[in-house]
Design a protein around this motif. Structure first.
Motif, mmCIF file in Angstrom:
data_model
loop_
_atom_site.group_PDB
_atom_site.id
_atom_site.type_symbol
_atom_site.label_atom_id
_atom_site.label_comp_id
_atom_site.label_asym_id
_atom_site.label_seq_id
_atom_site.Cartn_x
_atom_site.Cartn_y
_atom_site.Cartn_z
ATOM 1 N N LEU A 213 -0.448 -7.153 1.798
ATOM 2 C CA LEU A 213 -0.725 -5.833 1.240
ATOM 3 C C LEU A 213 -0.679 -5.761 -0.293
ATOM 4 O O LEU A 213 -1.535 -5.099 -0.885
ATOM 5 C CB LEU A 213 0.233 -4.810 1.845
ATOM 6 N N PRO A 214 0.287 -6.390 -0.979
ATOM 7 C CA PRO A 214 0.297 -6.270 -2.445
ATOM 8 C C PRO A 214 -1.005 -6.725 -3.097
ATOM 9 O O PRO A 214 -1.419 -6.174 -4.126
ATOM 10 C CB PRO A 214 1.466 -7.167 -2.863
ATOM 11 N N GLN A 215 -1.671 -7.711 -2.495
ATOM 12 C CA GLN A 215 -2.950 -8.163 -3.050
ATOM 13 C C GLN A 215 -4.010 -7.072 -2.979
ATOM 14 O O GLN A 215 -4.908 -7.029 -3.825
ATOM 15 C CB GLN A 215 -3.458 -9.376 -2.287
ATOM 16 N N ALA A 216 -3.924 -6.227 -1.961
ATOM 17 C CA ALA A 216 -4.928 -5.179 -1.803
ATOM 18 C C ALA A 216 -4.929 -4.260 -3.018
ATOM 19 O O ALA A 216 -5.992 -3.850 -3.504
ATOM 20 C CB ALA A 216 -4.667 -4.388 -0.521
ATOM 21 N N GLU A 217 -3.733 -3.917 -3.519
ATOM 22 C CA GLU A 217 -3.669 -3.067 -4.711
ATOM 23 C C GLU A 217 -4.329 -3.761 -5.894
ATOM 24 O O GLU A 217 -5.059 -3.127 -6.666
ATOM 25 C CB GLU A 217 -2.224 -2.729 -5.065
ATOM 26 N N PHE A 218 -4.076 -5.051 -6.053
ATOM 27 C CA PHE A 218 -4.663 -5.783 -7.174
ATOM 28 C C PHE A 218 -6.193 -5.777 -7.088
ATOM 29 O O PHE A 218 -6.882 -5.529 -8.082
ATOM 30 C CB PHE A 218 -4.161 -7.228 -7.190
ATOM 31 N N VAL A 219 -6.723 -6.065 -5.902
ATOM 32 C CA VAL A 219 -8.181 -6.117 -5.737
ATOM 33 C C VAL A 219 -8.800 -4.746 -5.962
ATOM 34 O O VAL A 219 -9.825 -4.607 -6.638
ATOM 35 C CB VAL A 219 -8.554 -6.654 -4.342
ATOM 36 N N GLU A 220 -8.167 -3.704 -5.417
ATOM 37 C CA GLU A 220 -8.705 -2.349 -5.582
ATOM 38 C C GLU A 220 -8.601 -1.884 -7.031
ATOM 39 O O GLU A 220 -9.459 -1.130 -7.508
ATOM 40 C CB GLU A 220 -7.977 -1.392 -4.647
ATOM 41 N N ALA A 221 -7.571 -2.336 -7.734
ATOM 42 C CA ALA A 221 -7.433 -1.950 -9.140
ATOM 43 C C ALA A 221 -8.565 -2.530 -9.980
ATOM 44 O O ALA A 221 -9.055 -1.877 -10.903
ATOM 45 C CB ALA A 221 -6.089 -2.423 -9.692
ATOM 46 N N PRO B 241 6.678 -18.577 -2.191
ATOM 47 C CA PRO B 241 5.399 -17.868 -2.102
ATOM 48 C C PRO B 241 5.383 -16.501 -2.768
ATOM 49 O O PRO B 241 4.323 -15.899 -2.890
ATOM 50 C CB PRO B 241 5.202 -17.715 -0.590
ATOM 51 N N HIS B 242 6.539 -15.979 -3.209
ATOM 52 C CA HIS B 242 6.628 -14.569 -3.622
ATOM 53 C C HIS B 242 6.156 -14.356 -5.064
ATOM 54 O O HIS B 242 6.819 -13.699 -5.870
ATOM 55 C CB HIS B 242 8.064 -14.077 -3.476
ATOM 56 N N ILE B 243 4.981 -14.884 -5.371
ATOM 57 C CA ILE B 243 4.516 -14.857 -6.765
ATOM 58 C C ILE B 243 4.209 -13.444 -7.247
ATOM 59 O O ILE B 243 4.298 -13.155 -8.440
ATOM 60 C CB ILE B 243 3.284 -15.756 -6.960
ATOM 61 N N TRP B 244 3.863 -12.526 -6.351
ATOM 62 C CA TRP B 244 3.452 -11.177 -6.742
ATOM 63 C C TRP B 244 4.623 -10.317 -7.206
ATOM 64 O O TRP B 244 4.418 -9.251 -7.767
ATOM 65 C CB TRP B 244 2.744 -10.497 -5.566
ATOM 66 N N LEU B 245 5.867 -10.772 -6.975
ATOM 67 C CA LEU B 245 7.036 -9.989 -7.379
ATOM 68 C C LEU B 245 7.425 -10.226 -8.833
ATOM 69 O O LEU B 245 8.493 -9.805 -9.265
ATOM 70 C CB LEU B 245 8.211 -10.289 -6.451
ATOM 71 N N SER B 246 6.568 -10.870 -9.572
ATOM 72 C CA SER B 246 6.722 -11.037 -11.018
ATOM 73 C C SER B 246 5.569 -10.334 -11.707
ATOM 74 O O SER B 246 4.397 -10.550 -11.363
ATOM 75 C CB SER B 246 6.708 -12.530 -11.379
ATOM 76 N N LEU B 247 5.882 -9.486 -12.675
ATOM 77 C CA LEU B 247 4.821 -8.789 -13.404
ATOM 78 C C LEU B 247 3.975 -9.761 -14.223
ATOM 79 O O LEU B 247 2.766 -9.563 -14.375
ATOM 80 C CB LEU B 247 5.435 -7.720 -14.313
ATOM 81 N N LEU B 248 4.599 -10.813 -14.747
ATOM 82 C CA LEU B 248 3.844 -11.805 -15.511
ATOM 83 C C LEU B 248 2.908 -12.582 -14.589
ATOM 84 O O LEU B 248 1.764 -12.881 -14.958
ATOM 85 C CB LEU B 248 4.802 -12.755 -16.234
ATOM 86 N N ASN B 249 3.385 -12.900 -13.384
ATOM 87 C CA ASN B 249 2.503 -13.536 -12.406
ATOM 88 C C ASN B 249 1.389 -12.589 -11.976
ATOM 89 O O ASN B 249 0.242 -13.010 -11.775
ATOM 90 C CB ASN B 249 3.293 -13.964 -11.171
ATOM 91 N N GLY C 264 12.771 -14.964 -7.080
ATOM 92 C CA GLY C 264 12.904 -16.092 -7.992
ATOM 93 C C GLY C 264 12.033 -15.974 -9.232
ATOM 94 O O GLY C 264 12.480 -16.268 -10.347
ATOM 95 N N TYR C 265 10.787 -15.552 -9.067
ATOM 96 C CA TYR C 265 9.882 -15.418 -10.217
ATOM 97 C C TYR C 265 10.306 -14.259 -11.106
ATOM 98 O O TYR C 265 10.237 -14.342 -12.336
ATOM 99 C CB TYR C 265 8.443 -15.237 -9.733
ATOM 100 N N PHE C 266 10.734 -13.172 -10.468
ATOM 101 C CA PHE C 266 11.248 -12.024 -11.214
ATOM 102 C C PHE C 266 12.465 -12.442 -12.032
ATOM 103 O O PHE C 266 12.591 -12.107 -13.209
ATOM 104 C CB PHE C 266 11.609 -10.908 -10.231
#
Length: 256
Positions: free
Chosen positions: A45-53, A152-160, A221-223
């Motif tokens: 689901l988090p990717q959906a926001e990125f694609v729609e944005a 795998p949780h790369i989306w939980l970092s704003l820089l990522n 971890g990325y955060f």
């Protein structure tokens, strides 16, 4: 006179109805716009926001792992496989997502012409526990190593997230170069939002003496890397902690 007035009202309504059902009236078929939108499949689901944005009104996004389901165990439905067959782009998370490890190659085989966008491109990946003795030992762009070896949780970092949306932008612009300026504008606007949030977090964590936090699932971890924090996960390599691990965690919690 009464019949004449009725006819003046009814006849145009009947004409409009006939135009609607026969599809002649422009702009009145809700599914027609879908045919012109780029079909994008994402894993979570988090990717959906990125694609729609980035894609805005020019994309139609389908999420493979629905809300409430686990990407560790989810299996796609026949209707989702059909959606992949008809889609134009698949945006993968990248490293370590068990759903993609188990299903991505098979899903892509249903549609040999689909464009694959790797959202993790350019992100320094963190090795998961059990594959490295250093939680912050990251590798740049090694996405095709041992399966499941990277966090795998790369989306939980704003820089990522900034790199992820840029990868999505490149994928959309490559597939649909005619609308590249539209995607570019959306990208810049969304990057501004991510930068603003990153600045807020940076200020909030600035000057903290204690930079340790405890968390059940080691998803941050990325955060933590972004803001020089240290996460202490309760899970032990994806399993509930043993008594020995709990004892260690209690001692660490008291220490910090």
């Amino acid at each position: 006179m009464k019949n004449w007035i009725s006819n003046r009202v009814l006849l145009p309504l009947i004409a409009i109805f006939l135009l609607l059902v026969t599809g002649i009236l422009p702009g009145c078929q809700p599914d027609r716009d879908d045919d012109h939108r780029i079909g994008v499949i994402v894993s979570i689901l988090p990717q959906a926001e990125f694609v729609e944005a980035i894609g805005g009104e020019k994309v139609k996004v389908d999420v493979m792992v629905p809300p409430g389901y686990s990407p560790h165990t989810y299996e796609p439905t026949p209707s989702q496989m059909t959606a992949v067959e008809k889609a134009d782009i698949y945006a993968s998370v990248g490293p370590g997502v068990e759903f993609e490890i188990a299903w991505l190659d098979k899903l892509l085989s249903f549609n040999p012409d689909i464009k694959l966008v790797d959202c993790s491109k350019g992100i320094g990946l963190i090795e998961t526990a059990g594959h490295s003795h250093n939680d912050n030992n990251d590798k740049e762009n090694h996405n095709h190593t041992e399966e499941g070896s990277y966090d795998p949780h790369i989306w939980l970092s704003l820089l990522n997230a900034k790199k992820m949306v840029h990868n999505i932008y490149e994928g959309l612009a490559s597939f649909d170069p005619e609308n590249e300026p539209y995607y570019q504008d959306n990208l810049e606007n969304y990057l501004d939002q991510l930068d603003s949030l990153h600045n807020e977090f940076s200020q909030a964590f600035e000057g903290l003496d204690n930079r340790v936090f405890m968390i059940h699932h080691p998803s941050m971890g990325y955060f933590a890397r972004d803001y020089d924090l240290i996460q202490l996960p309760i899970e032990d390599e994806g399993k509930e902690p043993t008594m020995a691990v709990l004892d260690r965690l209690i001692r660490q919690a008291r220490e910090h």
